[in-house]
Design a protein around this motif. Structure first.
Motif, PDB file in Angstrom:
ATOM      1  N   VAL A 213       0.851  -1.186   0.000  1.00 60.77           N
ATOM      2  CA  VAL A 213       0.000   0.000   0.000  1.00 60.77           C
ATOM      3  C   VAL A 213       0.888   1.237   0.000  1.00 60.77           C
ATOM      4  O   VAL A 213       1.831   1.346   0.791  1.00 60.77           O
ATOM      5  N   THR A 214       0.597   2.157  -0.906  1.00 60.09           N
ATOM      6  CA  THR A 214       1.352   3.402  -1.009  1.00 60.09           C
ATOM      7  C   THR A 214       0.449   4.597  -0.701  1.00 60.09           C
ATOM      8  O   THR A 214      -0.774   4.458  -0.566  1.00 60.09           O
ATOM      9  N   ARG A 215       1.060   5.760  -0.606  1.00 59.47           N
ATOM     10  CA  ARG A 215       0.289   6.998  -0.441  1.00 59.47           C
ATOM     11  C   ARG A 215      -0.737   7.148  -1.568  1.00 59.47           C
ATOM     12  O   ARG A 215      -1.877   7.573  -1.346  1.00 59.47           O
ATOM     13  N   TRP A 216      -0.356   6.757  -2.772  1.00 64.13           N
ATOM     14  CA  TRP A 216      -1.224   6.951  -3.944  1.00 64.13           C
ATOM     15  C   TRP A 216      -2.435   6.027  -3.872  1.00 64.13           C
ATOM     16  O   TRP A 216      -3.542   6.431  -4.248  1.00 64.13           O
ATOM     17  N   ALA A 217      -2.239   4.799  -3.387  1.00 64.40           N
ATOM     18  CA  ALA A 217      -3.369   3.893  -3.187  1.00 64.40           C
ATOM     19  C   ALA A 217      -4.297   4.434  -2.113  1.00 64.40           C
ATOM     20  O   ALA A 217      -5.533   4.340  -2.225  1.00 64.40           O
ATOM     21  N   ALA A 218      -3.720   5.013  -1.056  1.00 69.14           N
ATOM     22  CA  ALA A 218      -4.537   5.595   0.011  1.00 69.14           C
ATOM     23  C   ALA A 218      -5.356   6.772  -0.508  1.00 69.14           C
ATOM     24  O   ALA A 218      -6.527   6.949  -0.140  1.00 69.14           O
ATOM     25  N   GLU A 219      -4.773   7.578  -1.392  1.00 70.72           N
ATOM     26  CA  GLU A 219      -5.515   8.707  -1.963  1.00 70.72           C
ATOM     27  C   GLU A 219      -6.633   8.214  -2.880  1.00 70.72           C
ATOM     28  O   GLU A 219      -7.734   8.795  -2.894  1.00 70.72           O
ATOM     29  N   ALA A 220      -6.372   7.162  -3.625  1.00 71.88           N
ATOM     30  CA  ALA A 220      -7.425   6.590  -4.475  1.00 71.88           C
ATOM     31  C   ALA A 220      -8.559   6.037  -3.631  1.00 71.88           C
ATOM     32  O   ALA A 220      -9.743   6.222  -3.948  1.00 71.88           O
ATOM     33  N   PHE A 221      -8.215   5.345  -2.552  1.00 70.50           N
ATOM     34  CA  PHE A 221      -9.231   4.794  -1.650  1.00 70.50           C
ATOM     35  C   PHE A 221     -10.029   5.921  -0.994  1.00 70.50           C
ATOM     36  O   PHE A 221     -11.256   5.839  -0.855  1.00 70.50           O
ATOM     37  N   ASN A 302       2.923  -2.726 -13.717  1.00 70.36           N
ATOM     38  CA  ASN A 302       3.073  -1.608 -14.653  1.00 70.36           C
ATOM     39  C   ASN A 302       2.670  -0.286 -13.995  1.00 70.36           C
ATOM     40  O   ASN A 302       2.093  -0.265 -12.908  1.00 70.36           O
ATOM     41  N   LYS A 303       2.955   0.809 -14.683  1.00 68.64           N
ATOM     42  CA  LYS A 303       2.808   2.141 -14.092  1.00 68.64           C
ATOM     43  C   LYS A 303       1.369   2.567 -13.848  1.00 68.64           C
ATOM     44  O   LYS A 303       1.120   3.548 -13.137  1.00 68.64           O
ATOM     45  N   GLU A 304       0.399   1.852 -14.417  1.00 69.38           N
ATOM     46  CA  GLU A 304      -0.997   2.230 -14.187  1.00 69.38           C
ATOM     47  C   GLU A 304      -1.548   1.646 -12.895  1.00 69.38           C
ATOM     48  O   GLU A 304      -2.556   2.110 -12.371  1.00 69.38           O
ATOM     49  N   VAL A 305      -0.903   0.624 -12.359  1.00 69.77           N
ATOM     50  CA  VAL A 305      -1.398  -0.064 -11.172  1.00 69.77           C
ATOM     51  C   VAL A 305      -0.961   0.665  -9.904  1.00 69.77           C
ATOM     52  O   VAL A 305       0.231   0.834  -9.650  1.00 69.77           O
ATOM     53  N   LEU A 306      -1.934   1.095  -9.100  1.00 72.56           N
ATOM     54  CA  LEU A 306      -1.647   1.736  -7.821  1.00 72.56           C
ATOM     55  C   LEU A 306      -1.558   0.712  -6.698  1.00 72.56           C
ATOM     56  O   LEU A 306      -0.765   0.873  -5.767  1.00 72.56           O
ATOM     57  N   LEU A 307      -2.402  -0.310  -6.746  1.00 75.62           N
ATOM     58  CA  LEU A 307      -2.379  -1.370  -5.744  1.00 75.62           C
ATOM     59  C   LEU A 307      -2.921  -2.641  -6.363  1.00 75.62           C
ATOM     60  O   LEU A 307      -3.956  -2.627  -7.036  1.00 75.62           O
ATOM     61  N   ALA A 308      -2.197  -3.719  -6.154  1.00 74.35           N
ATOM     62  CA  ALA A 308      -2.637  -5.032  -6.630  1.00 74.35           C
ATOM     63  C   ALA A 308      -2.342  -6.070  -5.569  1.00 74.35           C
ATOM     64  O   ALA A 308      -1.447  -5.896  -4.730  1.00 74.35           O
ATOM     65  N   ILE A 309      -3.097  -7.161  -5.598  1.00 75.83           N
ATOM     66  CA  ILE A 309      -2.827  -8.300  -4.722  1.00 75.83           C
ATOM     67  C   ILE A 309      -1.951  -9.279  -5.487  1.00 75.83           C
ATOM     68  O   ILE A 309      -2.311  -9.724  -6.579  1.00 75.83           O
ATOM     69  N   LEU A 448      -4.150  -9.308  -8.967  1.00 74.31           N
ATOM     70  CA  LEU A 448      -5.476  -8.709  -9.117  1.00 74.31           C
ATOM     71  C   LEU A 448      -5.378  -7.232  -8.781  1.00 74.31           C
ATOM     72  O   LEU A 448      -5.005  -6.857  -7.666  1.00 74.31           O
ATOM     73  N   THR A 449      -5.714  -6.373  -9.744  1.00 76.60           N
ATOM     74  CA  THR A 449      -5.635  -4.930  -9.531  1.00 76.60           C
ATOM     75  C   THR A 449      -6.789  -4.448  -8.659  1.00 76.60           C
ATOM     76  O   THR A 449      -7.949  -4.749  -8.927  1.00 76.60           O
ATOM     77  N   ILE A 450      -6.459  -3.689  -7.622  1.00 75.60           N
ATOM     78  CA  ILE A 450      -7.457  -3.109  -6.723  1.00 75.60           C
ATOM     79  C   ILE A 450      -7.743  -1.650  -7.092  1.00 75.60           C
ATOM     80  O   ILE A 450      -8.891  -1.226  -7.159  1.00 75.60           O
ATOM     81  N   PHE A 451      -6.685  -0.867  -7.307  1.00 77.73           N
ATOM     82  CA  PHE A 451      -6.827   0.522  -7.743  1.00 77.73           C
ATOM     83  C   PHE A 451      -5.871   0.768  -8.905  1.00 77.73           C
ATOM     84  O   PHE A 451      -4.724   0.319  -8.873  1.00 77.73           O
ATOM     85  N   ARG A 452      -6.343   1.504  -9.915  1.00 76.44           N
ATOM     86  CA  ARG A 452      -5.442   1.902 -10.998  1.00 76.44           C
ATOM     87  C   ARG A 452      -5.676   3.363 -11.371  1.00 76.44           C
ATOM     88  O   ARG A 452      -6.680   3.979 -11.004  1.00 76.44           O
ATOM     89  N   GLU A 496     -14.846   1.705 -18.838  1.00 78.98           N
ATOM     90  CA  GLU A 496     -13.424   1.630 -18.487  1.00 78.98           C
ATOM     91  C   GLU A 496     -13.149   0.624 -17.375  1.00 78.98           C
ATOM     92  O   GLU A 496     -12.154  -0.098 -17.408  1.00 78.98           O
ATOM     93  N   LEU A 497     -14.027   0.566 -16.376  1.00 77.19           N
ATOM     94  CA  LEU A 497     -13.772  -0.227 -15.168  1.00 77.19           C
ATOM     95  C   LEU A 497     -14.621  -1.486 -15.098  1.00 77.19           C
ATOM     96  O   LEU A 497     -14.792  -2.063 -14.023  1.00 77.19           O
ATOM     97  N   ALA A 498     -15.141  -1.935 -16.224  1.00 79.11           N
ATOM     98  CA  ALA A 498     -15.996  -3.124 -16.246  1.00 79.11           C
ATOM     99  C   ALA A 498     -15.312  -4.303 -15.570  1.00 79.11           C
ATOM    100  O   ALA A 498     -14.134  -4.586 -15.821  1.00 79.11           O
ATOM    101  N   PHE A 499     -16.027  -4.967 -14.668  1.00 75.33           N
ATOM    102  CA  PHE A 499     -15.594  -6.189 -13.975  1.00 75.33           C
ATOM    103  C   PHE A 499     -14.444  -5.951 -13.000  1.00 75.33           C
ATOM    104  O   PHE A 499     -13.787  -6.895 -12.577  1.00 75.33           O
ATOM    105  N   GLU A 500     -14.229  -4.704 -12.605  1.00 71.15           N
ATOM    106  CA  GLU A 500     -13.150  -4.395 -11.666  1.00 71.15           C
ATOM    107  C   GLU A 500     -13.675  -4.073 -10.268  1.00 71.15           C
ATOM    108  O   GLU A 500     -12.966  -3.530  -9.433  1.00 71.15           O
ATOM    109  N   GLY A 501     -14.953  -4.393 -10.016  1.00 75.23           N
ATOM    110  CA  GLY A 501     -15.493  -4.324  -8.669  1.00 75.23           C
ATOM    111  C   GLY A 501     -16.093  -3.011  -8.239  1.00 75.23           C
ATOM    112  O   GLY A 501     -16.545  -2.887  -7.092  1.00 75.23           O
ATOM    113  N   SER A 502     -16.140  -2.009  -9.120  1.00 80.00           N
ATOM    114  CA  SER A 502     -16.632  -0.694  -8.696  1.00 80.00           C
ATOM    115  C   SER A 502     -18.084  -0.424  -9.114  1.00 80.00           C
ATOM    116  O   SER A 502     -18.729   0.465  -8.544  1.00 80.00           O
TER     117      SER A 502
END
Length: 581
Positions: A213-221, A302-309, A448-452, A496-502
């Protein structure tokens, strides 16, 4: 690139002063005065929390993770799976199949909270300020993450503010608290996390391991939670426990910080986000062969992924299956009679669905999504990048002999991917080129990408009511710019976010869930090979009664001695139970 693998066994985190229990001081063991002090101590402490948060629920070999639940309960997926799997089909209809359905989501969320509370109680033992702030931010994030999805799933849930300090405290059952009230504590945690975490710029995951978890993932959350709270509850700001509030300006600035300073960015090719475009499968998968010469094939971290499992690769089934990517298995394409070597999974056959692989067939794509997408955005290349149209092959729906709610549309983002046309189940990019066959239940370890980053751009656009960052997302796939409107933003998030849980919680916060869900009724599908229409006219009724909150597991009601109350819309067990087809 470093990868964070959560392999450590759970360590004891409930550190309590010996004076509470014994007359003598413990001079040799770990306690709240001397743990954690070393980097190894910190790693062990935090690993236990990650393990519960992101891997725990899979120990029950089921789909009781909020990501899975939110996908299936949305209007873009049916339950799917097989004739004997009413669990998944019940979720889609806001019904239940088993008395304690969703128990694992509940159990491991509280295990995470307990471990995070205990770790936060000793966080000041970390002497280095930067390490302490990074570690504390991770723990606050995971505690908030667990409470957030508990509330979104069950609404009124027990609240545990800190680790018990005495035996007497540990024996008192926590009170059931209204979800809206718990949101104040979530606000506290995310506000502090985004305030203290270091601004480590994306560097290919060299400073921090991929999966941290990074600052950027926390800001996205923070952005996601703020939008849900203010939308669902109809409030202009998000209150904290001290009486202050997180307002739109703070959240907008946090998202802008991520956009401007994180080093994360959109990939040039949308297909690069998904494992089917990796360098080993691309040579045989016509849809992405052009990516080989372009050098844009899929890469983990990759650079688009903010947080992944992250997940383990295993060559065979084992008792560590929950550390592998079980999303790929459950959301894989259903095969007949567990025949994972069916020729449909081979390259070049008339029925080939290569490189997508076998699984339990959960989360079949709803035909209303496909129809809406074609009608509203007919030239959007993300539709083919996200959805496999199996009707374009020679596959006969009749060959899916025990499948139900089969639509002949399957998502491409979550399902596991093969590295060759036979029975090679080496789905890790690290193992894709190997000769090992692996195991279809155990060998998928695609993260599995959580935030991008694209989600951050869209959240910023929604808060700012400006199409600039929305159009940045559209431009990536060659679509023309649009003016800002709620409809344009909502469509863009759906595509854009189809099937990504949002999608599920987007519908709930926008107040359009009942109408959207109702559109699933009457859609074309196949049950045991027979063409039918979805016959469930109660989608809107079930949502209006429950507001999307699920049934609290009966075991939790019983354990409380009846103190905990069941959620609205679930009072009549017989009427809300789905027995299957």
């Amino acid at each position: 690139m470093k990868k964070l693998f959560i392999l450590a066994a759970a360590v004891i985190l409930a550190f309590t002063s010996c004076d509470d229990f014994l007359d003598s001081q413990d001079y040799t063991g770990k306690n709240s005065t001397n743990f954690p002090t070393t980097n190894e101590d910190v790693d062990k402490m935090v690993a236990a929390v990650y393990k519960s948060c992101f891997y725990g629920p899979f120990q029950g070999n089921n789909l009781e993770q909020y990501f899975s639940v939110a996908n299936i309960m949305s209007d873009d997926m049916f339950g799917g799976a097989g004739l004997g799997d009413p669990w998944w089909q019940a979720l889609d209809k806001l019904m239940y199949a088993q008395t304690n359905q969703m128990q694992d989501l509940w159990t491991y969320a509280y295990e995470t909270i307990a471990r995070a509370n205990a770790a936060l109680g000793v966080i000041d033992n970390i002497a280095d300020e930067e390490t302490r702030n990074q570690t504390k931010g991770e723990l606050l994030f995971m505690r908030a993450y667990s409470y957030y999805y508990l509330v979104l799933a069950f609404n009124n849930v027990p609240f545990i503010e800190k680790a018990p300090e005495t035996v007497a405290e540990a024996q008192v059952a926590p009170a059931q608290v209204e979800g809206k009230e718990i949101f104040k504590y979530i606000a506290d945690d995310l506000y502090e996390a985004t305030s203290i975490m270091p601004s480590y710029k994306y560097d290919g995951w060299q400073k921090l391991p991929f999966g941290k978890v990074t600052r950027w993932a926390a800001e996205a959350f923070l952005g996601r939670a703020f939008l849900f709270y203010t939308g669902f509850y109809g409030e202009p700001s998000w209150p904290k426990t001290d009486g202050s509030a997180i307002d739109k300006a703070y959240v907008t600035a946090a998202l802008k910080d991520c956009i401007d300073n994180s080093g994360h960015d959109l990939l040039s090719d949308y297909r690069s986000l998904w494992a089917y475009s990796n360098q080993y499968t691309a040579k045989d998968y016509d849809y992405v062969t052009d990516m080989l010469d372009a050098g844009t094939c899929y890469q983990e971290g990759n650079k688009e992924v903010l947080l992944a499992i992250n997940f383990q690769y295993q060559s065979a089934w084992s008792n560590q299956l929950h550390l592998t990517n079980q999303y790929g298995l459950f959301f894989g394409i259903r095969c007949d009679g567990n025949n994972q070597d069916d020729d449909r999974y081979h390259v070049g056959t008339p029925t080939s669905v290569y490189p997508f692989s076998t699984g339990w067939g959960c989360g079949t794509v709803a035909t209303n999504l496909v129809n809406d997408w074609k009608r509203i955005e007919p030239d959007d290349p993300r539709r083919d990048a996200s959805i496999l149209d199996m009707s374009k092959t020679a596959l006969d729906p009749g060959t899916f002999s025990d499948a139900v709610e089969l639509t002949m549309y399957h998502q491409k983002k979550i399902t596991s991917v093969r590295s060759s046309g036979g029975t090679n189940y080496s789905w890790s990019i690290d193992a894709m080129g190997s000769d090992g066959n692996g195991n279809y239940q155990a060998s998928n370890c695609t993260p599995l990408t959580i935030f991008r980053f694209a989600d951050v751009l869209l959240m910023y656009s929604e808060l700012a009511q400006d199409a600039t960052t929305l159009n940045r997302v559209r431009a990536r796939v060659g679509l023309p710019a649009v003016s800002y409107s709620d409809e344009a933003l909502r469509n863009e998030r759906r595509w854009e976010l189809a099937f990504e849980g949002s999608r599920w919680d987007d519908l709930r916060r926008w107040g359009i869930a009942a109408d959207a869900l109702a559109k699933q009724n009457g859609q074309v599908m196949y049950n045991q090979g027979q063409k039918v229409n979805m016959s469930f006219s109660n989608y809107a009724e079930r949502y209006n009664k429950t507001k999307g909150f699920y049934r609290i597991p009966k075991a939790q009601i019983d354990l409380s001695g009846g103190t905990y109350k069941q959620n609205a819309g679930w009072e009549d067990d017989a009427a809300n139970q789905f027995a299957g087809y």
